[in-house]
Design a protein around this motif. Sequence first.
Motif, mmCIF file in Angstrom:
data_model
loop_
_atom_site.group_PDB
_atom_site.id
_atom_site.type_symbol
_atom_site.label_atom_id
_atom_site.label_comp_id
_atom_site.label_asym_id
_atom_site.label_seq_id
_atom_site.Cartn_x
_atom_site.Cartn_y
_atom_site.Cartn_z
ATOM 1 N N GLU A 86 0.840 -1.189 0.000
ATOM 2 C CA GLU A 86 0.000 0.000 0.000
ATOM 3 C C GLU A 86 0.882 1.247 0.000
ATOM 4 O O GLU A 86 1.676 1.457 0.908
ATOM 5 C CB GLU A 86 -0.905 -0.005 1.229
ATOM 6 C CG GLU A 86 -1.909 1.123 1.264
ATOM 7 C CD GLU A 86 -2.815 1.027 2.468
ATOM 8 O OE1 GLU A 86 -2.705 1.892 3.350
ATOM 9 O OE2 GLU A 86 -3.614 0.068 2.542
ATOM 10 N N ILE A 87 0.745 2.065 -1.040
ATOM 11 C CA ILE A 87 1.528 3.295 -1.163
ATOM 12 C C ILE A 87 0.686 4.465 -0.661
ATOM 13 O O ILE A 87 -0.413 4.711 -1.161
ATOM 14 C CB ILE A 87 1.936 3.555 -2.624
ATOM 15 C CG1 ILE A 87 2.774 2.384 -3.162
ATOM 16 C CG2 ILE A 87 2.706 4.851 -2.743
ATOM 17 C CD1 ILE A 87 4.113 2.233 -2.504
ATOM 18 N N SER A 88 1.192 5.172 0.324
ATOM 19 C CA SER A 88 0.469 6.325 0.871
ATOM 20 C C SER A 88 1.414 7.517 0.978
ATOM 21 O O SER A 88 2.560 7.474 0.521
ATOM 22 C CB SER A 88 -0.107 5.979 2.251
ATOM 23 O OG SER A 88 0.927 5.634 3.150
ATOM 24 N N ASP A 89 0.949 8.586 1.575
ATOM 25 C CA ASP A 89 1.745 9.822 1.674
ATOM 26 C C ASP A 89 3.074 9.603 2.392
ATOM 27 O O ASP A 89 4.068 10.269 2.104
ATOM 28 C CB ASP A 89 0.942 10.900 2.414
ATOM 29 C CG ASP A 89 -0.242 11.378 1.585
ATOM 30 O OD1 ASP A 89 -0.226 11.154 0.364
ATOM 31 O OD2 ASP A 89 -1.167 11.961 2.166
ATOM 32 N N LYS A 142 -3.917 5.615 -1.094
ATOM 33 C CA LYS A 142 -3.745 4.201 -0.777
ATOM 34 C C LYS A 142 -3.741 3.301 -2.016
ATOM 35 O O LYS A 142 -4.472 2.324 -2.110
ATOM 36 C CB LYS A 142 -4.826 3.739 0.203
ATOM 37 C CG LYS A 142 -4.731 4.414 1.566
ATOM 38 C CD LYS A 142 -5.746 3.869 2.544
ATOM 39 C CE LYS A 142 -5.589 4.521 3.912
ATOM 40 N NZ LYS A 142 -6.574 4.037 4.891
ATOM 41 N N THR A 143 -2.909 3.643 -2.995
ATOM 42 C CA THR A 143 -2.708 2.778 -4.156
ATOM 43 C C THR A 143 -2.004 1.500 -3.714
ATOM 44 O O THR A 143 -1.049 1.539 -2.954
ATOM 45 C CB THR A 143 -1.839 3.494 -5.211
ATOM 46 O OG1 THR A 143 -2.558 4.624 -5.693
ATOM 47 C CG2 THR A 143 -1.518 2.571 -6.376
ATOM 48 N N ILE A 144 -2.496 0.343 -4.200
ATOM 49 C CA ILE A 144 -1.843 -0.931 -3.899
ATOM 50 C C ILE A 144 -0.877 -1.240 -5.041
ATOM 51 O O ILE A 144 -1.286 -1.363 -6.197
ATOM 52 C CB ILE A 144 -2.860 -2.079 -3.734
ATOM 53 C CG1 ILE A 144 -3.951 -1.695 -2.746
ATOM 54 C CG2 ILE A 144 -2.131 -3.346 -3.282
ATOM 55 C CD1 ILE A 144 -3.459 -1.393 -1.352
ATOM 56 N N LEU A 145 0.395 -1.337 -4.706
ATOM 57 C CA LEU A 145 1.435 -1.584 -5.702
ATOM 58 C C LEU A 145 1.764 -3.074 -5.750
ATOM 59 O O LEU A 145 2.195 -3.656 -4.760
ATOM 60 C CB LEU A 145 2.688 -0.779 -5.354
ATOM 61 C CG LEU A 145 3.893 -0.937 -6.281
ATOM 62 C CD1 LEU A 145 3.569 -0.416 -7.669
ATOM 63 C CD2 LEU A 145 5.104 -0.204 -5.714
ATOM 64 N N TYR A 146 1.505 -3.691 -6.912
ATOM 65 C CA TYR A 146 1.907 -5.080 -7.171
ATOM 66 C C TYR A 146 2.946 -5.069 -8.290
ATOM 67 O O TYR A 146 3.102 -4.072 -9.001
ATOM 68 C CB TYR A 146 0.700 -5.918 -7.620
ATOM 69 C CG TYR A 146 -0.351 -6.136 -6.568
ATOM 70 C CD1 TYR A 146 -0.214 -7.137 -5.605
ATOM 71 C CD2 TYR A 146 -1.497 -5.352 -6.533
ATOM 72 C CE1 TYR A 146 -1.196 -7.348 -4.646
ATOM 73 C CE2 TYR A 146 -2.484 -5.553 -5.577
ATOM 74 C CZ TYR A 146 -2.321 -6.552 -4.641
ATOM 75 O OH TYR A 146 -3.284 -6.761 -3.693
ATOM 76 N N GLU A 147 3.629 -6.189 -8.464
ATOM 77 C CA GLU A 147 4.650 -6.257 -9.516
ATOM 78 C C GLU A 147 4.061 -5.950 -10.887
ATOM 79 O O GLU A 147 4.676 -5.273 -11.702
ATOM 80 C CB GLU A 147 5.295 -7.653 -9.519
ATOM 81 C CG GLU A 147 6.230 -7.891 -8.334
ATOM 82 C CD GLU A 147 6.900 -9.251 -8.404
ATOM 83 O OE1 GLU A 147 7.348 -9.625 -9.511
ATOM 84 O OE2 GLU A 147 6.966 -9.937 -7.370
#
Length: 514
Positions: free
Chosen positions: A54-57, A99-104
């Motif tokens: 989860e990518i956040s601020d 809250k972007t979810i970063l996957y490969e």
Amino acid sequence: MVRHIKVFKKHKGVNNLELNNLEKINVICGKNSSGKSSILEGINLRDHAYVGLEISDTDKEKLVELYNTELRNKTSDQTAITVGTKYFTSNYDKVFLNKTILYEDTIKILLYKFDEIPIHNHRFPDKDLSALERTLEQYLLKKVKRFDSILISPKRHLESEVRIDFGRESQPNGEGVINHLFYLKNQDIGSKDYEIYHRIHSAFEKITGFKVNIVPNKSSLLAVNFYIGNIWLTADQCGLGLSDLLIIITLVIATNYNIYLVEEPENHLHADFQKKLLRFFQEQNKQFILSTHSDVFIDINAVDKIYYAWYLDGEVSVSDQTTKSKIISDLGYSVSEKLVSDAIILVEGPTDIPVIKKLMEWIGTLTDFNVRFWPLGGDIMAELDLSIFSGSESIFTIVDQDPKSKSVRDKYLRNCKEHGIQSHQLERYSLENYLSLAAIKQVFPNQLSTKLTKLEPNVKVDDQLGFSNKKKTIKGKMLAILEKVNKKDIEETDLYQFLQEVDTRLREKSSTPT
């Protein structure tokens, strides 16, 4: 703990399916053939699932710093480094939404988003996407780890007798469990292996109240025995539940995986054993994803997350039902009814349910479908949080015409429309007005005025019968009255026609392969 998983390779109907915001104990429920098993299988297949981040601020500063370092490794042009870093920083919020979810496999999508945004510098018209790709890959791999999982299938079988073979490991289907337990039992007291055996033995006794032992018999074969009612019995003499339970407990305690995927842990188990098994899961310092049909395991007060699975147009989908399940539970309804029934019909009060059920039996709906009925609680219906039903095509409601509560019903019906609930307001005063006077007289002989020749459709029936003044009601006898009613009289009413529409909707939906 793994927080986000994506099955990116197609497995049966599972493809690009995400389970986000996982907690310690996670439950996947749904109707038969909805894809629950396929989801667990997809997660367990090697190179089929990614762990997400989860990518956040809070990640922005670290990602900018890492990107700056990547640029420095590729060029000594300070101006290019400055321009590139500023470009990444200024456009970060446009690409990384809340809250972007970063996957490969989502890195390429994010790169494409960056590539669409111009750099606004004629000296450096192109972005260094290779440096950006390397930044995201590094950050993801640094933050998340691959996970090891074990899939405990529902087809579990404990061998009744086996030859001693300490080289056999416990398998998810139950093979090797007896040898594994016998090996652990016979290690030095105080050793790690013996301590594992003691934990398994204690957990089994805590859940069932019975003891378990692995002993060689006269044929020099190992056998498992259960101590029940002051007598030792072989596994063959006991129900399958005890063997199933021993397999699950042994695998959870004696093996070391990140995630335990357990299909139908309730198999062959009494509800009390199920509750204690769930408590056992809670006590372990491990993460679980369970698939189930059991009310016990769809208890929002005992599990952390509830996901609902369904199959449509050849593809399995899931939705996070945790919040809605909490609301349903707080309202006093059964969460499992909402998640595994074919339809739910909301009615005004408990006395309406037997009548609606009987009519649906006449139509044939209840023979083929699992339909649940929830009472709304009368005039509080307008205040109910109907968001728990949003997005469902199988929620219906029936309300009457009582003019004393018109404002309440109008507000409730507006809420139903807002949340996509198919509603029907009766053309008559209430359900009682769909009964015939002749049928009522058969159930209440010598209690009705002979002057009454017919029932008015828009006047309360108890008032017409003179029951209200006597503080009596026909509500408790409605089913008995319905048995005396001529079916043809009911079939021509708006009530019956609405229930036929419900039946048609369910049959159309069930024609979709599941």
